[in-house]
Design a protein around this motif. Structure first.
Motif, PDB file in Angstrom:
ATOM      1  N   TYR A   1     -10.351  59.569  36.376  1.00 40.27           N
ATOM      2  CA  TYR A   1     -10.896  60.303  35.274  1.00 40.27           C
ATOM      3  C   TYR A   1      -9.798  60.221  34.398  1.00 40.27           C
ATOM      4  O   TYR A   1     -10.159  60.174  33.036  1.00 40.27           O
ATOM      5  CB  TYR A   1     -11.232  61.687  35.755  1.00 40.27           C
ATOM      6  N   MET A   2      -8.670  60.457  34.734  1.00 43.33           N
ATOM      7  CA  MET A   2      -7.473  60.589  33.716  1.00 43.33           C
ATOM      8  C   MET A   2      -7.280  59.368  32.836  1.00 43.33           C
ATOM      9  O   MET A   2      -6.950  59.469  31.698  1.00 43.33           O
ATOM     10  CB  MET A   2      -6.414  61.172  34.091  1.00 43.33           C
ATOM     11  N   ASP A   3      -7.427  58.297  33.492  1.00 44.47           N
ATOM     12  CA  ASP A   3      -7.347  56.890  32.909  1.00 44.47           C
ATOM     13  C   ASP A   3      -8.508  56.808  32.139  1.00 44.47           C
ATOM     14  O   ASP A   3      -8.384  56.341  31.035  1.00 44.47           O
ATOM     15  CB  ASP A   3      -7.414  55.994  33.993  1.00 44.47           C
TER      16      ASP A   3
ATOM     17  N   ILE B   1     -16.998  64.339  23.871  1.00 43.33           N
ATOM     18  CA  ILE B   1     -17.208  64.859  22.247  1.00 43.33           C
ATOM     19  C   ILE B   1     -16.903  63.600  21.268  1.00 43.33           C
ATOM     20  O   ILE B   1     -15.789  62.864  21.440  1.00 43.33           O
ATOM     21  CB  ILE B   1     -16.310  65.918  22.067  1.00 43.33           C
ATOM     22  N   SER B   2     -17.838  63.200  20.546  1.00 43.36           N
ATOM     23  CA  SER B   2     -17.450  62.171  19.742  1.00 43.36           C
ATOM     24  C   SER B   2     -18.283  62.494  18.425  1.00 43.36           C
ATOM     25  O   SER B   2     -19.274  63.071  18.176  1.00 43.36           O
ATOM     26  CB  SER B   2     -17.863  61.120  20.193  1.00 43.36           C
ATOM     27  N   ASP B   3     -18.025  61.580  17.275  1.00 39.97           N
ATOM     28  CA  ASP B   3     -18.770  61.621  16.228  1.00 39.97           C
ATOM     29  C   ASP B   3     -19.923  60.751  16.038  1.00 39.97           C
ATOM     30  O   ASP B   3     -20.014  59.853  16.859  1.00 39.97           O
ATOM     31  CB  ASP B   3     -17.718  61.768  14.910  1.00 39.97           C
TER      32      ASP B   3
ATOM     33  N   LEU C   1     -10.602  56.456  26.460  1.00 39.67           N
ATOM     34  CA  LEU C   1     -11.838  56.653  25.398  1.00 39.67           C
ATOM     35  C   LEU C   1     -11.276  57.304  24.406  1.00 39.67           C
ATOM     36  O   LEU C   1     -11.740  57.102  23.133  1.00 39.67           O
ATOM     37  CB  LEU C   1     -12.713  57.657  26.196  1.00 39.67           C
ATOM     38  N   LYS C   2     -10.233  57.993  24.434  1.00 41.29           N
ATOM     39  CA  LYS C   2      -9.436  58.768  23.387  1.00 41.29           C
ATOM     40  C   LYS C   2      -8.687  57.585  22.555  1.00 41.29           C
ATOM     41  O   LYS C   2      -8.802  57.668  21.266  1.00 41.29           O
ATOM     42  CB  LYS C   2      -8.565  59.905  23.760  1.00 41.29           C
TER      43      LYS C   2
ATOM     44  N   LYS D   1      -9.164  54.434  22.412  1.00 38.00           N
ATOM     45  CA  LYS D   1     -10.242  53.355  21.871  1.00 38.00           C
ATOM     46  C   LYS D   1     -11.228  53.613  20.839  1.00 38.00           C
ATOM     47  O   LYS D   1     -11.445  52.765  19.853  1.00 38.00           O
ATOM     48  CB  LYS D   1     -10.607  52.424  22.679  1.00 38.00           C
ATOM     49  N   PHE D   2     -11.896  54.982  21.325  1.00 43.04           N
ATOM     50  CA  PHE D   2     -13.039  55.287  20.572  1.00 43.04           C
ATOM     51  C   PHE D   2     -12.778  56.717  19.779  1.00 43.04           C
ATOM     52  O   PHE D   2     -13.677  57.169  19.167  1.00 43.04           O
ATOM     53  CB  PHE D   2     -14.264  55.380  21.496  1.00 43.04           C
ATOM     54  N   ASN D   3     -11.744  57.566  19.800  1.00 39.03           N
ATOM     55  CA  ASN D   3     -11.384  58.666  19.554  1.00 39.03           C
ATOM     56  C   ASN D   3     -12.507  59.619  20.073  1.00 39.03           C
ATOM     57  O   ASN D   3     -12.970  60.469  19.315  1.00 39.03           O
ATOM     58  CB  ASN D   3     -11.408  58.712  17.979  1.00 39.03           C
ATOM     59  N   ALA D   4     -12.983  59.544  21.321  1.00 38.43           N
ATOM     60  CA  ALA D   4     -13.830  60.380  22.138  1.00 38.43           C
ATOM     61  C   ALA D   4     -13.198  61.139  23.099  1.00 38.43           C
ATOM     62  O   ALA D   4     -12.308  60.596  23.613  1.00 38.43           O
ATOM     63  CB  ALA D   4     -14.884  59.599  22.717  1.00 38.43           C
ATOM     64  N   VAL D   5     -13.419  62.388  23.105  1.00 40.97           N
ATOM     65  CA  VAL D   5     -12.625  63.205  24.127  1.00 40.97           C
ATOM     66  C   VAL D   5     -13.533  63.624  25.214  1.00 40.97           C
ATOM     67  O   VAL D   5     -14.569  64.106  25.114  1.00 40.97           O
ATOM     68  CB  VAL D   5     -12.156  64.383  23.186  1.00 40.97           C
ATOM     69  N   ALA D   6     -13.156  63.238  26.205  1.00 39.70           N
ATOM     70  CA  ALA D   6     -13.623  63.296  27.836  1.00 39.70           C
ATOM     71  C   ALA D   6     -13.447  64.967  27.983  1.00 39.70           C
ATOM     72  O   ALA D   6     -12.399  65.381  28.067  1.00 39.70           O
ATOM     73  CB  ALA D   6     -13.452  62.627  28.760  1.00 39.70           C
ATOM     74  N   ILE D   7     -14.618  65.655  28.149  1.00 41.66           N
ATOM     75  CA  ILE D   7     -14.318  67.177  28.549  1.00 41.66           C
ATOM     76  C   ILE D   7     -14.752  67.623  29.968  1.00 41.66           C
ATOM     77  O   ILE D   7     -14.709  68.825  30.394  1.00 41.66           O
ATOM     78  CB  ILE D   7     -14.951  68.093  27.499  1.00 41.66           C
ATOM     79  N   GLY D   8     -15.397  66.653  30.595  1.00 41.72           N
ATOM     80  CA  GLY D   8     -15.965  66.904  31.894  1.00 41.72           C
ATOM     81  C   GLY D   8     -16.833  65.834  32.423  1.00 41.72           C
ATOM     82  O   GLY D   8     -16.868  64.635  31.878  1.00 41.72           O
ATOM     83  N   MET D   9     -17.123  66.089  33.554  1.00 42.41           N
ATOM     84  CA  MET D   9     -18.189  64.810  34.301  1.00 42.41           C
ATOM     85  C   MET D   9     -19.177  65.777  35.044  1.00 42.41           C
ATOM     86  O   MET D   9     -19.056  66.875  35.490  1.00 42.41           O
ATOM     87  CB  MET D   9     -17.374  64.055  34.956  1.00 42.41           C
ATOM     88  N   VAL D  10     -20.243  64.635  35.427  1.00 44.97           N
ATOM     89  CA  VAL D  10     -21.297  65.371  36.715  1.00 44.97           C
ATOM     90  C   VAL D  10     -20.999  64.303  37.847  1.00 44.97           C
ATOM     91  O   VAL D  10     -21.362  63.389  37.555  1.00 44.97           O
ATOM     92  CB  VAL D  10     -22.628  65.462  35.828  1.00 44.97           C
TER      93      VAL D  10
END
Length: 341
Positions: A279-281, A322-324, A286-287, A289-298
């Motif tokens: 997950y940390m990788d 979280i992303s735009d 994602l942060k 390359k895409f400026n997306a922030v992973a905040i959790g998973m299912v």
């Protein structure tokens, strides 16, 4: 059956009159209608209002019978046009009210219509998904089509408790069903019947009375939202953490412009390179390359908030990000699915 008998009698009478004009006319040496086939051609030309003028009656009796053919042809033509128009209007009305069904797949269903349901639908449409509505008012069908025109919207006018009607909205292939009634007791009775008819459906309900939340859960409804409970939490947050509340409200709203941010979930497919990754990788990739922030998973149906180091990602899991709006198309490309699918 009586109706068809009248049609048969009228047809036979019309054919008889045509044959009569052929018999009467062929007896005159000046006639140009010399056979039954000529008489039928004269009737067809008259019926279609073409009026070639190549055949016409010349005898007094033939003219009288010809007048009957003309009047009869007007009646036949009017009847045929009326029937075609009526059948076409019936077809269009049934299509308008959804009686022919839809082939939507992977869509969402909203049962019941009001201002709150409209707001829910807007969020789903903004995320690019299809929505099928089931309502028990034709006026609501017209209103929905005015509010949400386009191929992503389907409306069905039906009795809510006619469970067979839900096959027309392809409920078995839907991703989620939102029951949008304004009375908790009505909602509870309905979802029990719906769950019995379609046990595999993913049903979401809102309840007015938060004390009934456990009752819905015990009835097999996995996702039950108490409107007052959610509203009270947001209000309390605005009181002592206004910036957090404002950010939270923005995140739970589907992004419309490219600069709006929202929370999304993406399913990990088998061929996704993140399947089997830590997950940390994935978080750092994602942060960066895409400026997306992973905040959790299912994983296995369980939400893992802010996973710790060592948490692995498997195919079938969901990542919550979280992303735009500008980033969303890129994320959908690398994940191979749309958000929420």
């Amino acid at each position: 059956m009586k109706k068809w008998k009248y049609y048969i009698l009228a047809s036979l009478a019309y054919i008889g009159v045509i044959c009569l004009i052929g018999v009467v006319e062929k007896q005159s040496p000046d006639a140009n209608i010399k056979s039954i086939s000529d008489a039928f051609w004269y009737a067809i030309v008259t019926l279609t209002t073409v009026g070639y003028g190549d055949f016409y009656p010349v005898t007094p009796i033939g003219k009288v019978v010809g007048l009957i053919v003309i009047i009869g042809s007007i009646g036949v033509l009017g009847y045929v046009i009326g029937e075609i128009t009526s059948k076409f209007n019936q077809y269009m009305e049934k299509k308008k009210y959804g009686f022919w069904g839809t082939d939507f797949d992977g869509h969402y269903i909203i049962i019941g219509w009001n201002s709150f349901g409209r707001q829910v639908a807007e969020q789903i449409f903004n995320s690019g998904h299809k929505v099928a509505f089931v309502v028990n008012s034709k006026a609501d069908v017209d209103l929905i089509k005015d509010v949400f025109p386009g191929d992503n919207c389907f409306c069905l006018f039906a009795d809510y408790y006619n469970m067979e009607a839900y096959d027309k909205v392809n409920i078995k292939k839907s991703k989620g069903v939102y029951v949008n009634f304004e009375e908790d007791t009505k909602t509870l009775v309905f979802v029990l019947n719906l769950k019995k008819a379609y046990p595999n459906s993913n049903i979401v309900v809102t309840c007015i009375n938060p004390e009934l939340k456990d009752t819905f859960v015990n009835a097999g409804i996995r996702y039950v939202i108490s409107q007052s409970e959610v509203a009270s939490r947001l209000v309390a947050s605005y009181i002592f953490e206004p910036f957090v509340a404002s950010y939270t409200e923005d995140l739970i709203t589907t992004s419309i412009s490219g600069f709006d941010s929202d929370i999304q979930q993406y399913r990990i497919l088998k061929d996704n390179k993140l399947a089997g990754a830590e997950y940390m990788d994935a978080f750092h990739e994602l942060k960066e390359k895409f400026n997306a922030v992973a905040i959790g998973m299912v994983s296995h149906g369980k939400i893992i908030k802010n996973p710790s180091k060592g948490q692995m990602i498997s195919a079938g899991d969901y990542l919550i990000l979280i992303s735009d709006g500008n980033t969303k198309p890129k994320l959908e490309t690398i994940f191979g699915v749309k958000e929420g699918e």
